[in-house]
Write an enzyme that holds these catalytic residues in place. Sequence first.
Site, PDB file in Angstrom:
ATOM      1  N   GLU A 138      -7.899 -21.547  -1.462  1.00  0.00           N
ATOM      2  CA  GLU A 138      -9.230 -21.841  -1.228  1.00  0.00           C
ATOM      3  C   GLU A 138      -9.051 -23.257  -0.279  1.00  0.00           C
ATOM      4  O   GLU A 138      -9.951 -23.651   0.119  1.00  0.00           O
ATOM      5  CB  GLU A 138     -10.271 -21.861  -2.179  1.00  0.00           C
ATOM      6  CG  GLU A 138     -10.520 -20.140  -2.515  1.00  0.00           C
ATOM      7  CD  GLU A 138     -11.603 -20.074  -3.566  1.00  0.00           C
ATOM      8  OE1 GLU A 138     -11.599 -21.056  -4.369  1.00  0.00           O
ATOM      9  OE2 GLU A 138     -11.841 -18.719  -3.805  1.00  0.00           O
TER      10      GLU A 138
ATOM     11  N   GLU B 200       5.961 -14.415 -18.660  1.00  0.00           N
ATOM     12  CA  GLU B 200       5.259 -15.600 -19.038  1.00  0.00           C
ATOM     13  C   GLU B 200       6.145 -16.071 -20.081  1.00  0.00           C
ATOM     14  O   GLU B 200       5.924 -17.064 -20.401  1.00  0.00           O
ATOM     15  CB  GLU B 200       4.019 -15.248 -19.505  1.00  0.00           C
ATOM     16  CG  GLU B 200       3.626 -14.310 -20.643  1.00  0.00           C
ATOM     17  CD  GLU B 200       2.498 -14.219 -21.590  1.00  0.00           C
ATOM     18  OE1 GLU B 200       2.465 -14.404 -22.645  1.00  0.00           O
ATOM     19  OE2 GLU B 200       1.492 -13.710 -20.596  1.00  0.00           O
TER      20      GLU B 200
END
Length: 311
Positions: free
Chosen positions: A90, A121
């Site tokens: 963004e 992860e």
Amino acid sequence: MTHTELRRELDHLATEAFRAELAEVDRLPTLDIARLMNAEDTTVPAAVAEQLPAIAAAVDGIAGRMARGGRLVYAGAGTAGRLGVLDASECPPTFNTAPGQVRGLIAGGPTAIVDAVEGAEDSRGLAAADLDALGIGPDDTVVGVSASGRTPYAVGAVEHARALGALTVGLSCNPGSALAAAADHGIEVVTGPEFLTGSTRLKAGTAQKLVLNMLSTITMIRLGKTYGNLMVDVRASNDKLRARSRRIVALATGAPEDEIEAALLAAGGEVKNAVLVILGGVDALAAARLLAEADGHLRAALLAAVAEGRG
């Protein structure tokens, strides 16, 4: 780490705690469940507020490095990684950041944004490899994001980045986390047990989103990407943003529509330049020069324009 050791570690995390009072929540009416969830969410801003000094210190460090040409890189797994990718994606349309200036790394790569990549992860080595691919250096900042504060990918990213001389931030939702301890700036927003046991996409995810909003937005304010609370560096890449550009120039200058259109046309659609053309009484070439000399800070460029006009 064995399954038994991992379970024992999770048992001590606030975000994983079981809430016996919610054990029969599935038997409640839908509206009552919604009320309970909403009440839980109202506690998040207060938890964030307790970390504002740490957030502000991190922002000042990030902005100082980005002013020297550094990058802001988020690194996380699962929900935390997706939130980092979201915040990074963004920044270009909102603040006209350069390609790669703000990046989001997620364990397992782009595929993990929509599909779980099992085991990613758990790899510190994968985090180091992802950072090395970006060529992380002393002017960069790496923000590790992990609700538990123990995710190997996030902790490994912070440890590797710090060894490379980069500024590091560790954002977690548990106190005394390994992630915060590994970073230059530890931010621990303690949101407590989740409405659904261990579902850290809920309160913890909301808290992480709030903090990432602050890290990127306030950093951009410090870098001169705004004028007051106006997004004067917005990139007008579609009809909505072009309309917003005109509105921002109008709010900043109070000029009539025809003058706004002329200024935007002369400035090649650049909002900040158009505002300087109108308020500074200069042409588009002078506006571009003054902004470059002011490192993009519109207020400083306006003062320089006034000084030149008086001279």
